[in-house]
Design a protein around this motif. Structure first.
Motif, PDB file in Angstrom:
ATOM      1  N   UNK A 106       0.843  -1.200   0.000  1.00  0.00           N
ATOM      2  CA  UNK A 106       0.000   0.000   0.000  1.00  0.00           C
ATOM      3  C   UNK A 106       0.876   1.246   0.000  1.00  0.00           C
ATOM      4  N   UNK A 107       0.333   2.336  -0.517  1.00  0.00           N
ATOM      5  CA  UNK A 107       0.983   3.637  -0.480  1.00  0.00           C
ATOM      6  C   UNK A 107      -0.102   4.695  -0.291  1.00  0.00           C
ATOM      7  N   UNK A 108       0.185   5.674   0.563  1.00  0.00           N
ATOM      8  CA  UNK A 108      -0.736   6.794   0.721  1.00  0.00           C
ATOM      9  C   UNK A 108      -0.559   7.726  -0.464  1.00  0.00           C
ATOM     10  N   UNK A 109      -1.657   8.076  -1.108  1.00  0.00           N
ATOM     11  CA  UNK A 109      -1.600   8.932  -2.285  1.00  0.00           C
ATOM     12  C   UNK A 109      -1.113  10.322  -1.887  1.00  0.00           C
ATOM     13  N   UNK A 110      -0.090  10.797  -2.554  1.00  0.00           N
ATOM     14  CA  UNK A 110       0.545  12.058  -2.202  1.00  0.00           C
ATOM     15  C   UNK A 110       1.269  12.624  -3.421  1.00  0.00           C
ATOM     16  N   UNK A 111       1.592  13.911  -3.414  1.00  0.00           N
ATOM     17  CA  UNK A 111       2.348  14.489  -4.534  1.00  0.00           C
ATOM     18  C   UNK A 111       3.746  13.872  -4.618  1.00  0.00           C
ATOM     19  N   UNK A 112       4.198  13.643  -5.831  1.00  0.00           N
ATOM     20  CA  UNK A 112       5.545  13.121  -6.074  1.00  0.00           C
ATOM     21  C   UNK A 112       6.193  13.976  -7.160  1.00  0.00           C
ATOM     22  N   UNK A 113       6.789  15.090  -6.779  1.00  0.00           N
ATOM     23  CA  UNK A 113       7.340  16.006  -7.776  1.00  0.00           C
ATOM     24  C   UNK A 113       8.384  15.366  -8.688  1.00  0.00           C
ATOM     25  N   UNK A 114       9.105  14.346  -8.169  1.00  0.00           N
ATOM     26  CA  UNK A 114      10.177  13.736  -8.954  1.00  0.00           C
ATOM     27  C   UNK A 114       9.804  12.369  -9.508  1.00  0.00           C
ATOM     28  N   UNK A 115       8.501  12.094  -9.649  1.00  0.00           N
ATOM     29  CA  UNK A 115       8.096  10.748 -10.069  1.00  0.00           C
ATOM     30  C   UNK A 115       8.566  10.419 -11.487  1.00  0.00           C
ATOM     31  N   UNK A 116       8.722  11.443 -12.324  1.00  0.00           N
ATOM     32  CA  UNK A 116       9.201  11.182 -13.678  1.00  0.00           C
ATOM     33  C   UNK A 116      10.637  10.661 -13.654  1.00  0.00           C
ATOM     34  N   UNK A 117      11.463  11.235 -12.747  1.00  0.00           N
ATOM     35  CA  UNK A 117      12.831  10.753 -12.616  1.00  0.00           C
ATOM     36  C   UNK A 117      12.859   9.366 -11.964  1.00  0.00           C
ATOM     37  N   UNK A 118      11.981   9.166 -10.989  1.00  0.00           N
ATOM     38  CA  UNK A 118      11.917   7.875 -10.299  1.00  0.00           C
ATOM     39  C   UNK A 118      11.489   6.763 -11.241  1.00  0.00           C
ATOM     40  N   UNK A 119      10.706   7.102 -12.248  1.00  0.00           N
ATOM     41  CA  UNK A 119      10.207   6.099 -13.187  1.00  0.00           C
ATOM     42  C   UNK A 119      11.340   5.317 -13.832  1.00  0.00           C
ATOM     43  N   UNK A 120      12.467   5.992 -14.090  1.00  0.00           N
ATOM     44  CA  UNK A 120      13.595   5.322 -14.724  1.00  0.00           C
ATOM     45  C   UNK A 120      14.204   4.233 -13.874  1.00  0.00           C
ATOM     46  N   UNK A 121      13.965   4.275 -12.557  1.00  0.00           N
ATOM     47  CA  UNK A 121      14.514   3.261 -11.650  1.00  0.00           C
ATOM     48  C   UNK A 121      13.512   2.150 -11.347  1.00  0.00           C
ATOM     49  N   UNK A 122      12.285   2.307 -11.837  1.00  0.00           N
ATOM     50  CA  UNK A 122      11.218   1.369 -11.476  1.00  0.00           C
ATOM     51  C   UNK A 122      10.602   0.681 -12.686  1.00  0.00           C
ATOM     52  N   UNK A 123      10.459   1.405 -13.776  1.00  0.00           N
ATOM     53  CA  UNK A 123       9.658   0.933 -14.905  1.00  0.00           C
ATOM     54  C   UNK A 123      10.483   0.264 -15.993  1.00  0.00           C
ATOM     55  N   UNK A 124       9.855  -0.697 -16.646  1.00  0.00           N
ATOM     56  CA  UNK A 124      10.429  -1.258 -17.860  1.00  0.00           C
ATOM     57  C   UNK A 124      10.318  -0.216 -18.970  1.00  0.00           C
ATOM     58  N   UNK A 125      10.985  -0.443 -20.066  1.00  0.00           N
ATOM     59  CA  UNK A 125      10.911   0.496 -21.191  1.00  0.00           C
ATOM     60  C   UNK A 125       9.477   0.652 -21.681  1.00  0.00           C
ATOM     61  N   UNK A 126       8.755  -0.453 -21.746  1.00  0.00           N
ATOM     62  CA  UNK A 126       7.358  -0.416 -22.194  1.00  0.00           C
ATOM     63  C   UNK A 126       6.502   0.419 -21.244  1.00  0.00           C
ATOM     64  N   UNK A 127       6.683   0.217 -19.941  1.00  0.00           N
ATOM     65  CA  UNK A 127       5.918   0.985 -18.955  1.00  0.00           C
ATOM     66  C   UNK A 127       6.287   2.466 -19.008  1.00  0.00           C
ATOM     67  N   UNK A 128       7.573   2.752 -19.185  1.00  0.00           N
ATOM     68  CA  UNK A 128       8.021   4.144 -19.222  1.00  0.00           C
ATOM     69  C   UNK A 128       7.424   4.885 -20.417  1.00  0.00           C
ATOM     70  N   UNK A 129       7.311   4.207 -21.553  1.00  0.00           N
ATOM     71  CA  UNK A 129       6.702   4.844 -22.728  1.00  0.00           C
ATOM     72  C   UNK A 129       5.245   5.190 -22.456  1.00  0.00           C
ATOM     73  N   UNK A 130       4.524   4.282 -21.820  1.00  0.00           N
ATOM     74  CA  UNK A 130       3.117   4.544 -21.483  1.00  0.00           C
ATOM     75  C   UNK A 130       3.008   5.658 -20.450  1.00  0.00           C
ATOM     76  N   UNK A 131       3.926   5.680 -19.498  1.00  0.00           N
ATOM     77  CA  UNK A 131       3.891   6.670 -18.428  1.00  0.00           C
ATOM     78  C   UNK A 131       4.063   8.091 -18.982  1.00  0.00           C
ATOM     79  N   UNK A 132       4.874   8.239 -20.008  1.00  0.00           N
ATOM     80  CA  UNK A 132       5.107   9.564 -20.584  1.00  0.00           C
ATOM     81  C   UNK A 132       3.851  10.140 -21.223  1.00  0.00           C
ATOM     82  N   UNK A 133       2.896   9.283 -21.548  1.00  0.00           N
ATOM     83  CA  UNK A 133       1.644   9.739 -22.163  1.00  0.00           C
ATOM     84  C   UNK A 133       0.595  10.135 -21.128  1.00  0.00           C
TER      85      UNK A 133
END
Length: 228
Positions: A106-133
């Motif tokens: 679980x995670x409490x929903x909250x602002x994540x100003x750096x989530x775009x940068x964090x995505x590179x450490x968590x997401x596959x290439x396919x997920x990252x492409x979808x996330x950018x949209x």
């Protein structure tokens, strides 16, 4: 499968009472947490976890034999059930399964100003492409949705964050994902501003619970003591 989701602020149990239920290792870990609020949250989550399991198994909390694997997965000695726990800020979630592996996050929903940068450490290439949209205003929530899906599966596997989350492609909508040679099934937890997922290695229905009666009793006893 049973799932409990509740807030720590619903509890009113003295710290001494909570410590008495915890293992020596858990007590030592609590002592190392410097900030009082974080230490209290840790004690509450572990106390609630043990109380829930003890009530489910009809044994005294102190008699509960819990071990933790090398990668942090909790196991119950002498009982044929699987368990998982997660907590975020003031929230806890506990999952108990009598029919196979389980993982919850679980995670409490909250602002994540750096989530775009964090995505590179968590997401596959396919997920990252979808996330950018995804529109900017939805990115924090979508990031946490993906994170809890991945973490629930990796907890179910028994690896947790010892495994690179980029090695697991969950996407946002697939009801089942492949990891290794096995499939894992995902269900979302709908709890207002709380984002969470529970994973199992085969399809399972689960029952959602709030504050367990045993903990509600502890709360009332403590409140009565304060009033007296």
């Amino acid at each position: 499968m049973h799932v409990w989701v509740f807030r720590h602020s619903q509890l009113a149990v003295p710290m001494l009472q909570m410590r008495e239920v915890l293992s020596r290792v858990e007590q030592e870990r609590a002592e190392k947490i410097r900030h009082f609020d974080q230490r209290l949250s840790y004690l509450q989550s572990k106390f609630a976890f043990r109380t829930i399991l003890a009530a489910h198994l009809h044994v005294p909390p102190r008699d509960l034999q819990l071990t933790v694997s090398l990668f942090g997965k909790p196991r119950l000695l002498g009982h044929d059930i699987e368990v998982s726990q997660s907590h975020s800020y003031d929230w806890s979630a506990v999952a108990v399964s009598a029919s196979g592996l389980v993982g919850i996050d679980i995670e409490h929903c909250r602002p994540l100003p750096n989530c775009r940068q964090m995505a590179g450490h968590v997401m596959t290439d396919q997920e990252a492409r979808s996330f950018r949209e995804i529109p900017q205003e939805l990115r924090a929530r979508k990031f946490l949705e993906l994170w809890t899906r991945k973490e629930a599966v990796l907890k179910c596997v028994g690896l947790g964050l010892h495994q690179d989350p980029r090695s697991l492609n969950t996407g946002w909508h697939e009801p089942a994902v492949q990891f290794g040679h096995l499939q894992y099934y995902l269900n979302a937890l709908a709890c207002g501003r709380l984002i969470g997922h529970v994973a199992s290695h085969k399809p399972q229905q689960f029952l959602m619970h709030g504050l367990p009666p045993q903990l509600a009793i502890c709360r009332r006893v403590c409140q009565d003591h304060i009033k007296a």
